[in-house]
Scaffold this active site. Structure first.
Site, short mmCIF file in Angstrom:
data_model
loop_
_atom_site.label_atom_id
_atom_site.label_comp_id
_atom_site.label_asym_id
_atom_site.label_seq_id
_atom_site.Cartn_x
_atom_site.Cartn_y
_atom_site.Cartn_z
N TYR A 174 23.69 41.60 13.27
CA TYR A 174 24.24 42.30 14.44
C TYR A 174 24.78 43.69 14.11
O TYR A 174 24.41 44.66 14.79
CB TYR A 174 25.31 41.42 15.10
CG TYR A 174 25.98 42.03 16.29
CD1 TYR A 174 25.37 42.01 17.55
CD2 TYR A 174 27.24 42.64 16.19
CE1 TYR A 174 25.99 42.58 18.66
CE2 TYR A 174 27.86 43.21 17.29
CZ TYR A 174 27.24 43.17 18.52
OH TYR A 174 27.85 43.74 19.62
N LYS A 178 23.25 47.44 15.61
CA LYS A 178 23.95 48.46 16.40
C LYS A 178 23.87 49.82 15.70
O LYS A 178 23.83 50.86 16.38
CB LYS A 178 25.40 48.04 16.65
CG LYS A 178 25.53 46.82 17.57
CD LYS A 178 24.94 47.06 18.95
CE LYS A 178 25.21 45.93 19.94
NZ LYS A 178 24.61 46.16 21.27
P1 NAP Z 1 27.49 38.42 26.77
O1 NAP Z 1 28.52 38.01 27.73
O2 NAP Z 1 26.89 37.43 25.82
O3 NAP Z 1 26.33 39.13 27.57
C1 NAP Z 1 25.12 39.52 26.97
C2 NAP Z 1 24.08 39.64 28.05
O4 NAP Z 1 22.84 40.01 27.43
C3 NAP Z 1 23.83 38.31 28.78
O5 NAP Z 1 23.62 38.57 30.15
C4 NAP Z 1 22.55 37.81 28.15
O6 NAP Z 1 21.77 36.98 28.98
C5 NAP Z 1 21.84 39.13 27.95
N1 NAP Z 1 20.69 39.01 27.08
C6 NAP Z 1 20.61 38.50 25.83
N2 NAP Z 1 19.35 38.52 25.40
C7 NAP Z 1 18.60 39.06 26.41
C8 NAP Z 1 17.23 39.33 26.58
N3 NAP Z 1 16.33 39.06 25.65
N4 NAP Z 1 16.82 39.92 27.74
C9 NAP Z 1 17.71 40.20 28.71
N5 NAP Z 1 19.02 39.93 28.62
C10 NAP Z 1 19.45 39.36 27.47
O7 NAP Z 1 28.02 39.60 25.81
P2 NAP Z 1 28.84 40.93 26.11
O8 NAP Z 1 29.97 40.94 25.19
O9 NAP Z 1 29.06 41.12 27.57
O10 NAP Z 1 27.80 42.02 25.57
C11 NAP Z 1 27.40 43.14 26.33
C12 NAP Z 1 27.16 44.29 25.37
O11 NAP Z 1 28.39 44.70 24.77
C13 NAP Z 1 26.23 43.96 24.20
O12 NAP Z 1 25.38 45.06 23.95
C14 NAP Z 1 27.18 43.78 23.05
O13 NAP Z 1 26.58 44.00 21.80
C15 NAP Z 1 28.21 44.82 23.38
N6 NAP Z 1 29.49 44.67 22.71
C16 NAP Z 1 30.28 43.60 22.99
C17 NAP Z 1 31.51 43.49 22.35
C18 NAP Z 1 32.43 42.36 22.63
O14 NAP Z 1 33.49 42.29 21.99
N7 NAP Z 1 32.10 41.46 23.56
C19 NAP Z 1 31.92 44.47 21.43
C20 NAP Z 1 31.08 45.53 21.16
C21 NAP Z 1 29.87 45.63 21.82
P3 NAP Z 1 21.99 35.36 28.99
O15 NAP Z 1 23.17 35.11 29.88
O16 NAP Z 1 20.71 34.85 29.52
O17 NAP Z 1 22.27 34.94 27.57
#
Ligand code: NAP
Length: 252
Positions: A174, A178
């Site tokens: 991961y 990024k």
């Molecule tokens: P999340 O709740 O797990 O949401 C991720 C989303 O991506 C879900 O809707 C998931 O769909 C979707 N996804 C995964 N694989 C996919 C695919 N092949 N095609 C289309 N959609 C797909 O995570 P989140 O934390 O909101 O993450 C959102 C963004 O923020 C990501 O880019 C993550 O790297 C970034 N981020 C998050 C954090 C944190 O602390 N949470 C920190 C830094 C960056 P499903 O529901 O079907 O799985």
């Protein structure tokens, strides 16, 4: 012709993406709620309101991406904002395994290529595939912009600092996905600079979502706000930046 600006948010059926969709609708956008599972996308779009529409979009599936682009072309003829938000953190972390324990099993010396490829397929190649498919539609809008949802854990500069407390979890899966996304952001920004299409990376901060087993300390409202701020910037704003908040730049 739709007068409201059109935004596509990938992975918007839950987490930060869903909140970004809500915030963009509240700022007057029509939002396409990208979801690999259409039913979950429809449920999310219903939660957001009438200006949100579910769009089946699996960023690892070329046919799905092409069908989504064709749908947008027919329905709206353009795309004003693309938020590349969809990502996964792993496919093989065992239930109950800590991030630190998982990191020990995914060092450069022992990482599974399948695991690395699966995460990079979504977080890196998926973003590039969506970029390529949506670019003709972004070019039809005036002042279009792309926001890539990255993470501070991908910063090479930060991880090179011996005092950075989380550097032990920097690895090929991961975190490096990024870093690669950041590199793509710069490449996209350079490519589109002559056309005035802005491409920026942002970090949401450590947000409580499914991605981290709800261990994050920020709310989704906090996690969404930088992506939304950057999505709303005007034509005089910079391209090729990596930010946590206004005047808070993250080193590449
Ligand atoms: P999340 O709740 O797990 O949401 C991720 C989303 O991506 C879900 O809707 C998931 O769909 C979707 N996804 C995964 N694989 C996919 C695919 N092949 N095609 C289309 N959609 C797909 O995570 P989140 O934390 O909101 O993450 C959102 C963004 O923020 C990501 O880019 C993550 O790297 C970034 N981020 C998050 C954090 C944190 O602390 N949470 C920190 C830094 C960056 P499903 O529901 O079907 O799985």
């Amino acid at each position: 012709m739709q007068d409201k600006p059109i935004a596509l948010v990938t992975g918007a059926n839950q987490g930060i993406g869903l909140q970004i969709a809500k915030d963009l609708v509240s700022h007057g956008f029509i939002v396409l709620v990208g979801s690999r599972n259409l039913e979950r996308g429809e449920a999310a779009a219903k939660e957001v309101g009438p200006d949100a529409h579910a769009l089946q979009l699996d960023v690892t599936d070329r046919a799905s991406i092409d069908a989504a682009a064709e749908h947008i072309r027919k329905q709206f003829g353009r795309l004003d904002v693309l938020i590349n938000n969809a990502a996964i953190s792993n496919t093989k972390k065992q239930p109950g395994q800590s991030v630190e324990e998982y990191a020990k099993t995914t060092r450069p010396s022992n990482v599974s290529f399948d695991e690395m490829r699966a995460v990079w397929d979504t977080n890196v190649f998926g973003v590039l595939a969506v970029y390529q498919a949506m670019l003709p539609l972004l070019r039809k809008a005036s002042g279009a912009r792309i926001v890539n949802v990255s993470s501070g854990v991908g910063s090479l500069t930060t991880n090179s600092d011996p005092d950075f407390v989380y550097r032990a979890i920097f690895g090929p899966v991961y975190p490096a996905s990024k870093t690669a996304l950041n590199a793509l952001t710069v490449a996209m920004a350079l490519e589109l600079e002559p056309e005035g299409i802005k491409v920026n990376a942002i970090s949401p901060g450590f947000t409580s979502t499914n991605l981290n087993g709800y261990a994050g300390t920020d709310t989704v409202e906090q996690g969404a706000r930088e992506a939304v701020r950057v999505a709303l910037l005007g034509p005089d704003s910079p391209t090729g930046t990596f930010t946590r908040w206004e005047n808070s730049t993250i080193p590449w």
